[in-house]
Design a protein around this motif. Structure first.
Motif, PDB file in Angstrom:
ATOM      1  N   GLY A   1       0.816  -1.211   0.000  1.00 52.13           N
ATOM      2  CA  GLY A   1       0.000   0.000   0.000  1.00 52.13           C
ATOM      3  C   GLY A   1       0.848   1.258   0.000  1.00 52.13           C
ATOM      4  O   GLY A   1       0.537   2.232  -0.698  1.00 52.13           O
ATOM      5  N   MET A   2       1.936   1.241   0.775  1.00 51.97           N
ATOM      6  CA  MET A   2       2.825   2.405   0.832  1.00 51.97           C
ATOM      7  C   MET A   2       3.519   2.640  -0.504  1.00 51.97           C
ATOM      8  O   MET A   2       3.655   3.780  -0.967  1.00 51.97           O
ATOM      9  N   ALA A   3       3.964   1.558  -1.150  1.00 57.47           N
ATOM     10  CA  ALA A   3       4.634   1.693  -2.445  1.00 57.47           C
ATOM     11  C   ALA A   3       3.688   2.280  -3.485  1.00 57.47           C
ATOM     12  O   ALA A   3       4.078   3.149  -4.275  1.00 57.47           O
ATOM     13  N   MET A   4       2.445   1.818  -3.476  1.00 53.44           N
ATOM     14  CA  MET A   4       1.461   2.364  -4.406  1.00 53.44           C
ATOM     15  C   MET A   4       1.195   3.824  -4.095  1.00 53.44           C
ATOM     16  O   MET A   4       1.095   4.672  -5.001  1.00 53.44           O
ATOM     17  N   ALA A   5       1.084   4.147  -2.812  1.00 57.50           N
ATOM     18  CA  ALA A   5       0.775   5.525  -2.414  1.00 57.50           C
ATOM     19  C   ALA A   5       1.880   6.486  -2.835  1.00 57.50           C
ATOM     20  O   ALA A   5       1.599   7.570  -3.367  1.00 57.50           O
ATOM     21  N   VAL A   6       3.156   6.129  -2.615  1.00 58.85           N
ATOM     22  CA  VAL A   6       4.239   7.055  -2.972  1.00 58.85           C
ATOM     23  C   VAL A   6       4.370   7.185  -4.489  1.00 58.85           C
ATOM     24  O   VAL A   6       4.696   8.272  -5.004  1.00 58.85           O
ATOM     25  N   PHE A   7       4.094   6.119  -5.214  1.00 55.05           N
ATOM     26  CA  PHE A   7       4.142   6.182  -6.674  1.00 55.05           C
ATOM     27  C   PHE A   7       3.063   7.123  -7.206  1.00 55.05           C
ATOM     28  O   PHE A   7       3.332   7.996  -8.043  1.00 55.05           O
ATOM     29  N   VAL A   8       1.838   6.969  -6.705  1.00 57.55           N
ATOM     30  CA  VAL A   8       0.734   7.810  -7.175  1.00 57.55           C
ATOM     31  C   VAL A   8       0.933   9.266  -6.745  1.00 57.55           C
ATOM     32  O   VAL A   8       0.629  10.197  -7.497  1.00 57.55           O
ATOM     33  N   ALA A   9       1.478   9.477  -5.534  1.00 58.48           N
ATOM     34  CA  ALA A   9       1.755  10.845  -5.079  1.00 58.48           C
ATOM     35  C   ALA A   9       2.830  11.499  -5.947  1.00 58.48           C
ATOM     36  O   ALA A   9       2.726  12.684  -6.306  1.00 58.48           O
ATOM     37  N   GLY A  10       3.866  10.741  -6.302  1.00 61.33           N
ATOM     38  CA  GLY A  10       4.891  11.256  -7.212  1.00 61.33           C
ATOM     39  C   GLY A  10       4.307  11.572  -8.572  1.00 61.33           C
ATOM     40  O   GLY A  10       4.655  12.582  -9.208  1.00 61.33           O
TER      41      GLY A  10
END
Length: 466
Positions: A64-73
């Motif tokens: 979930g964190m990896a997806m979140a930082v990717f989408v935020a970037g």
């Protein structure tokens, strides 16, 4: 500069293009297609990468964190490079964004730990986020007006080719040790860097952009790529805000719900493989193969959905087709989350892909029609990408909602003394809770219907200028 022509509007859109128009369309479509390839390779490689980099970590949380930082970037890159593209030119900025996502996708394969992996994915997201607004603005400003809408719809539809290619790549490495196969997928994702060479050599800035740039030098009120100008003028502020809400609805629906449907397909795939009594060493590769097959089916549906939206929008108008598409997206998501139970239900992935992703063809057509040349990339990128800051919380929201529903369901389970039976009952309760969470979250598509009320119909209108 590209040379404008006055083609016969009665001809099909693809016969209205000259050789240079085709080159612009090819480069913009390829940049966006490879962008989508990178997105899907990340989705397919993410879990194996995190298991290899941090085997003792909480995999659900790390995912979930990896997806979140990717989408935020992604969202941050869209906001930055959309404005930069209006200021210094679409072509050179597009080349830079493609280079960014290619380089950092490649570097993702060399991450030494989960934290480093997430940093690389956030930086990849910066490049990924910049491409859509730039590619759409480039095509909108370069091609004849009579061909614009269907060309942009096709550009978006071709994104499904990138998604399907990602699925085929995952199938190709499914028999390789999953602790290293994810690296191969990221190496494939770094290949688009070569596209930058062609962008820099031949691609020129559209005449509309060159003229707008010249006008901005003499009239300071017509600043290029200015968020102050975008929100300081009511003509552009209203479409920017409601266009953003339009996109938020679909982006959360796809990235917060649609692309997490693997939590439903995985148990169905596992049950199907269990019935085949496969040797243990074949189960892992078979699961990866089926996950890739599901992604391919979903994106074949997406391709046809986006083509259908483009044709319908050109005939009936943008707003009525958007309204139908939002309702269809909500209905298909509910259908999938409530009824997908076996691998024979994979057709539901086609339907959900058709309905959810058809909306994105609408964004490619509609968003550049809301803003003038000097703000076209800025406005389009703002609408399309700012919602990803909210969408970054979508996976977390879905997980929290599912977790809370699961706790409630487990609390009312009868006492089961046998451990295996108890675990099976708890797993069933968690799956049922995830179905309910996805169903409730599908109401986000209603937001798109509400935003649509406040936006103009742009069919058969020239692109706005000021």
């Amino acid at each position: 500069m590209s040379t404008p022509t006055s083609p016969d509007a009665s001809l099909p859109w693809y016969k209205q293009l000259n050789a240079y128009h085709w080159f612009v369309f090819f480069v913009a479509s390829a940049a966006w297609c490879f962008d989508c390839l990178d997105q899907q390779l990340f989705i397919l490689a993410r879990d194996n990468a995190l298991k290899a980099l941090d085997p003792a970590g909480d995999q659900a949380k790390l995912s979930g964190m990896a997806m979140a930082v990717f989408v935020a970037g992604w969202a941050t890159g869209g906001l930055i490079f959309g404005a930069v593209g209006d200021r210094i030119g679409r072509a050179k900025t597009l080349a830079f964004t493609v280079l960014i996502y290619s380089v950092f996708t490649g570097l993702s394969s060399f991450a030494a730990n989960a934290e480093q992996f997430m940093i690389y994915r956030a930086l990849t997201g910066l490049g990924v986020g910049g491409v859509f607004g730039l590619a759409v603005a480039l095509v909108a400003d370069s091609l004849p007006d009579t061909a614009r809408a269907k060309a942009l719809g096709m550009l978006q539809a071709l994104s499904a080719v990138g998604n399907v290619t990602a699925g085929l790549c995952a199938m190709a490495v499914s028999n390789i040790d999953p602790t290293v196969s994810w690296k191969y997928l990221f190496w494939i994702g770094s290949a688009p860097a070569f596209l930058c060479i062609f962008i820099m050599i031949r691609l020129k800035e559209p005449e509309k952009w060159v003229a707008a740039k010249a006008a901005s030098q003499t009239d300071k009120s017509k600043a290029m790529g200015s968020y102050l100008s975008l929100f300081g003028d009511a003509r552009w502020r209203k479409p920017a805000l409601f266009g953003m809400l339009l996109c938020v609805s679909a982006v959360i629906g796809l990235w917060g719900i649609g692309f997490f449907s693997n939590k439903l397909t995985a148990p169905a795939i596992a049950a199907s493989l269990a019935a085949q009594n496969l040797p243990p060493e074949q189960v892992g590769p078979a699961k990866q193969w089926w996950a890739a097959a599901n992604l391919i089916v979903q994106n074949i549906g997406a391709f046809f959905g986006m083509i259908a939206f483009s044709k319908a929008a050109s005939r009936f108008g943008r707003k009525p087709v958007f309204a139908v598409a939002f309702i269809a997206a909500m209905a298909s998501t509910v259908l999938f989350y409530q009824n997908f139970k076996t691998t024979s239900d994979i057709w539901m992935s086609f339907v959900m892909g058709f309905c959810q992703l058809s909306l994105f063809a609408g964004f490619a057509i509609y968003l550049p029609e809301l803003f003038p040349t000097r703000l076209r990339s800025t406005g389009t990128s703002f609408c399309y990408n700012v919602g990803r800051f909210i969408a970054a919380s979508g996976p977390i929201t879905l997980g929290v909602l599912a977790s809370n529903l699961a706790k409630d369901a487990k609390a009312v389970l009868p006492a089961i003394p046998e451990e295996a039976a108890r675990k099976a009952a708890e797993a069933a309760a968690e799956l049922a809770a995830f179905r309910s969470a996805g169903t409730w979250m599908s109401l986000i598509f209603v937001l798109g219907l509400i935003a649509l009320i406040f936006l103009p119909e742009t069919k058969d209108r020239p692109l706005p200028e000021d």
